[in-house]
Design a protein around this motif. Structure first.
Motif, PDB file in Angstrom:
ATOM      1  N   MET A   1       0.863  -1.396   0.148  1.00 38.37           N
ATOM      2  CA  MET A   1      -0.055   0.022  -0.167  1.00 38.37           C
ATOM      3  C   MET A   1       0.821   1.278  -0.236  1.00 38.37           C
ATOM      4  O   MET A   1       0.556   1.981  -0.704  1.00 38.37           O
ATOM      5  N   ILE A   4       1.628   3.370  -2.907  1.00 34.52           N
ATOM      6  CA  ILE A   4       0.701   3.745  -4.022  1.00 34.52           C
ATOM      7  C   ILE A   4       0.603   5.337  -3.637  1.00 34.52           C
ATOM      8  O   ILE A   4       0.169   6.070  -4.723  1.00 34.52           O
ATOM      9  N   PHE A   5       1.121   5.934  -2.669  1.00 34.21           N
ATOM     10  CA  PHE A   5       0.877   7.280  -2.530  1.00 34.21           C
ATOM     11  C   PHE A   5       2.041   7.960  -3.190  1.00 34.21           C
ATOM     12  O   PHE A   5       3.234   7.397  -3.590  1.00 34.21           O
ATOM     13  N   ALA A   6       1.721   9.362  -3.499  1.00 31.36           N
ATOM     14  CA  ALA A   6       2.730  10.233  -4.095  1.00 31.36           C
ATOM     15  C   ALA A   6       3.793  10.673  -3.130  1.00 31.36           C
ATOM     16  O   ALA A   6       3.520  10.717  -1.897  1.00 31.36           O
ATOM     17  N   LYS A   7       5.004  10.712  -3.769  1.00 29.81           N
ATOM     18  CA  LYS A   7       6.010  11.186  -2.835  1.00 29.81           C
ATOM     19  C   LYS A   7       5.751  12.433  -1.959  1.00 29.81           C
ATOM     20  O   LYS A   7       6.464  12.494  -0.816  1.00 29.81           O
ATOM     21  N   ARG A   8       5.069  13.194  -2.596  1.00 22.56           N
ATOM     22  CA  ARG A   8       4.981  14.661  -1.967  1.00 22.56           C
ATOM     23  C   ARG A   8       4.169  14.422  -0.476  1.00 22.56           C
ATOM     24  O   ARG A   8       4.476  15.254   0.280  1.00 22.56           O
ATOM     25  N   MET A   9       3.498  13.198  -0.389  1.00 18.53           N
ATOM     26  CA  MET A   9       2.648  13.042   0.809  1.00 18.53           C
ATOM     27  C   MET A   9       3.520  12.583   2.006  1.00 18.53           C
ATOM     28  O   MET A   9       2.880  12.552   3.323  1.00 18.53           O
TER      29      MET A   9
ATOM     30  N   GLY B 109      -5.418  13.650  -7.166  1.00 19.88           N
ATOM     31  CA  GLY B 109      -4.110  14.013  -7.793  1.00 19.88           C
ATOM     32  C   GLY B 109      -3.072  14.097  -6.892  1.00 19.88           C
ATOM     33  O   GLY B 109      -1.875  13.710  -6.977  1.00 19.88           O
ATOM     34  N   VAL B 111      -2.689  13.219  -3.680  1.00 13.73           N
ATOM     35  CA  VAL B 111      -2.310  12.255  -2.603  1.00 13.73           C
ATOM     36  C   VAL B 111      -1.785  10.997  -3.581  1.00 13.73           C
ATOM     37  O   VAL B 111      -0.898  10.268  -3.087  1.00 13.73           O
ATOM     38  N   PHE B 112      -1.885  10.644  -4.663  1.00 11.88           N
ATOM     39  CA  PHE B 112      -1.568   9.632  -5.391  1.00 11.88           C
ATOM     40  C   PHE B 112      -0.640   9.781  -6.497  1.00 11.88           C
ATOM     41  O   PHE B 112       0.409   8.839  -6.622  1.00 11.88           O
ATOM     42  N   LEU B 113      -0.415  10.979  -7.222  1.00 12.24           N
ATOM     43  CA  LEU B 113       0.134  11.072  -8.487  1.00 12.24           C
ATOM     44  C   LEU B 113       1.253  11.706  -8.435  1.00 12.24           C
ATOM     45  O   LEU B 113       1.552  12.822  -8.197  1.00 12.24           O
ATOM     46  N   ASN B 114       2.710  10.922  -8.674  1.00 10.04           N
ATOM     47  CA  ASN B 114       3.825  11.431  -8.842  1.00 10.04           C
ATOM     48  C   ASN B 114       3.859  12.084 -10.364  1.00 10.04           C
ATOM     49  O   ASN B 114       3.068  11.768 -11.053  1.00 10.04           O
ATOM     50  N   ASP B 115       4.809  12.611 -10.715  1.00 13.63           N
ATOM     51  CA  ASP B 115       4.986  13.314 -11.922  1.00 13.63           C
ATOM     52  C   ASP B 115       4.489  12.653 -13.038  1.00 13.63           C
ATOM     53  O   ASP B 115       3.950  13.120 -14.145  1.00 13.63           O
ATOM     54  N   LYS B 165      -1.875   4.149 -11.407  1.00 10.63           N
ATOM     55  CA  LYS B 165      -2.401   4.001  -9.989  1.00 10.63           C
ATOM     56  C   LYS B 165      -3.802   4.331  -9.797  1.00 10.63           C
ATOM     57  O   LYS B 165      -4.114   4.001  -8.872  1.00 10.63           O
ATOM     58  N   ASN B 197      -2.825  -2.838  -8.043  1.00 11.76           N
ATOM     59  CA  ASN B 197      -2.733  -2.108  -6.776  1.00 11.76           C
ATOM     60  C   ASN B 197      -3.157  -0.726  -7.384  1.00 11.76           C
ATOM     61  O   ASN B 197      -2.254   0.126  -7.689  1.00 11.76           O
ATOM     62  N   THR B 198      -4.304  -0.642  -7.316  1.00  9.83           N
ATOM     63  CA  THR B 198      -4.962   0.643  -8.004  1.00  9.83           C
ATOM     64  C   THR B 198      -6.198   1.051  -7.239  1.00  9.83           C
ATOM     65  O   THR B 198      -6.851   0.152  -6.577  1.00  9.83           O
ATOM     66  N   PHE B 199      -6.488   2.287  -7.501  1.00 10.92           N
ATOM     67  CA  PHE B 199      -7.936   2.724  -7.010  1.00 10.92           C
ATOM     68  C   PHE B 199      -8.813   3.111  -8.375  1.00 10.92           C
ATOM     69  O   PHE B 199      -8.221   3.831  -9.050  1.00 10.92           O
TER      70      PHE B 199
END
Lengths: 393, 393
Positions: A1, A4-9, B109, B111-115, B165, B197-199
């Protein structure tokens, strides 16, 4: 799990203050921990009238979707108030209505900050800005805040070595310290910043809550092409609407409008219209005088109580505006430790820790005086003094 | 100046629709371009009563700052409605009140998305989602939307090759097409996604506006641990408050709360309390029946008018809910070109272009029927038919 989160968090500070407020959900506690305006001063009746008027006369209009930039007459009101009170030259086109000025910080982070871009920030600095901007970059460059503003040497080194894209400041009655930048310091900061490709964020939620001395010129006046002004109705009308604003130079305004549209289409229109009607029907300056009269008495009581009860080895700021003052305990005394003791005596405050980017277990703390009456303030400071004396022993 | 902005702001699509709406700021134009609910159906009087009640009885409370998650009784109302109407098992703790469901997209966006993380999205897809998510990643993987939902082969290839993701969907009465996913398709999508591993984002602003057939099971029911539900009061009460919500599984809820707090502290509390009071005092189901009666008549008129006036070579969807239908012109006909012609005949619509991630000058367009009365719809479709026939010649 996790991945799955973006590094920024990663490692975004959660709200220290929320955690404290949960801990002390006890009505018997005297709390200097909050940062709220005093609810007894909210103009409830006037807002009810304004809501009624708007819903009666423009109901279907104000309940509909609206424009991203915000309600034009409200933006005009804001621009005119700056121009009149601060001798600026702002056009309504440069005012973007935001969902509280906290959202303006989010838009700034989004528009300016790549992953590792440097952000200069006051030390200590506003924890909401630290939390919000840390989602976009963790590369904070703290600049020591002195009694008259930023330390110029540290500022110079920060710009020479790290080229911050933005610098976040609260030049009037800062949160958490209550400190205001002097006119001289503002000019020296402007002299330094104008040779860099950088923007200064002038967050000014408390500027209208001045109890002493004269207004000092804004960065928006001294360096208009590089200043982003943030403001809010939260401290001068009411925070529950979440209506704030961002004012930016033409050349960067479009990016903010796109970021705002992507973020939430537009700020809640019902709230914008009710606040506008309230501003139209009432005398905001008179209302602010009422707020200031109350907060000023509470401020003076807190200062006098500290002078009377605290040991002389404890230092504190005597702000001439705003809602907070800042206490520095003797070097070896931890404010978190003091809080653990003071909670038992039923007094709460915010230890300095969340206001620093790179320090913890500090000997500083923030006291709020806007939400307690004078008797309560004296009693709370008396109890806090007992706890401090026990720790100093 | 250029390199001062963050890379994420490069090539974010600005609002095509805002631009069109500006172009056609002409009250004589028959507009099928908007995506607004019909303002004549807003429960203005009831909302005025709710606002009055709340301000009279809880004025100082509702004007103050509040909790990040939102007003608990409102979150409970939302959870209970899902549980009752859709047979889900949602707890109020999993409901986060957002500033419109557009803000939920921003939080997702963030919480989940890196670049460069992959995002699967319907093609055509909701332009607000494309705009918002493109701030966090430009790596969209469009999946063809067929009459019963996503193309499974393309979905399979997307997950095998790009590991998205998140996947963004509007399974009921989609914007822009009006298409709903069949029960069979939903189950097949769930079978495919549950091994990744996706939402899945289930954005459902129109789900309550069903005019025909039975409710189809939600991804939130079929795959609760991997579904993020988005909803809003905009289409069933009024959009002007900007009150929507995000419902997420326990394991990811904390990240959303932190992101929301950093973004704007909390959603406007006055609006939350007024909507809650409105929901308490009135029969929302009855109000939705009224909306549906009007929209359904308008929908039927639009379908009948198209059948009567459009050339047979033009295809279109016949949605059983929502606010839009989707027109496919013969292959060589550009919808933008058609718009240029139709504006002269004083009819507007949205060409398909902004709903595609990687296509332009398409032969598709969106028609909205919620905001025009039946006579106007017939007249508008008649005029549009003339323009189409001229282009086909």
């Amino acid at each position: 799990m996790e991945n799955i989160f973006a590094k920024r968090m990663d490692n975004v500070p959660s709200s220290f203050i929320s955690e404290i407020l949960k801990l002390i959900d006890d009505t018997e506690i005297i709390s200097f921990a909050g940062g709220l305006p005093n609810k007894d001063l909210f103009p409830v009746k006037e807002i009810r009238n304004a809501a009624n008027y708007q819903l009666e006369n423009y109901g279907t209009e104000i309940l509909q979707y609206s424009t991203t930039e915000g309600y034009l007459p409200l933006r005009e009101f804001i621009a005119e108030r700056y121009n009149k009170n601060k001798n600026l030259n702002i056009s309504a086109e440069n005012v973007l209505i935001t969902h509280g000025s906290q959202q303006a910080l989010d838009l700034i982070g989004k528009v300016f900050l790549n992953d590792n871009d440097a952000v200069a920030i006051e030390e200590p600095g506003y924890l909401g800005a630290i939390q919000c901007l840390s989602i976009f970059s963790k590369n904070f460059v703290p600049i020591k805040l002195e009694n008259d503003g930023l330390n110029l040497e540290e500022l110079h080194i920060a710009y020479e070595n790290f080229s911050p894209k933005i610098i976040y400041t609260v030049p009037n009655f800062q949160n958490p310290t209550g400190i205001s930048y002097s006119f001289e310091k503002r000019n020296k900061i402007v002299d330094l910043l104008k040779s860099y490709n950088t923007f200064i964020i002038e967050d000014d939620p408390y500027g209208e809550l001045r109890y002493e001395d004269e207004e000092i010129e804004s960065f928006g006046k001294l360096l208009p092409e590089q200043t982003i002004l943030l403001g809010s109705f939260s401290k001068i009308v009411a925070p529950g609407f979440r209506i704030g604003w961002l004012i930016a130079p033409d050349k960067i305004m479009d990016k903010f409008v796109i970021a705002k549209q992507a973020a939430d289409l537009h700020s809640n229109y019902v709230g914008q219209r009710i606040i506008y009607q309230y501003l139209k029907d009432t005398d905001l300056d008179k209302h602010i005088l009422d707020i200031k009269a109350t907060y000023n008495s509470q401020r003076l009581t807190m200062i006098e109580s500290i002078e009377r009860y605290f040991p002389k080895s404890v230092e504190f700021t005597k702000p001439n505006g705003g809602m907070f003052l800042w206490v520095t305990l003797p070097k070896n005394i931890s404010a978190v430790n003091l809080l653990n003791h003071s909670i038992e005596k039923k007094v709460a405050f915010v230890p300095g820790d969340p206001f620093y980017v790179k320090k913890s277990d500090v000997n500083t703390l923030r006291l709020n005086y806007s939400c307690s009456d004078e008797k309560t303030i004296e009693e709370g400071i008396k109890r806090l003094a007992i706890c401090i004396k026990e720790l100093i022993k």
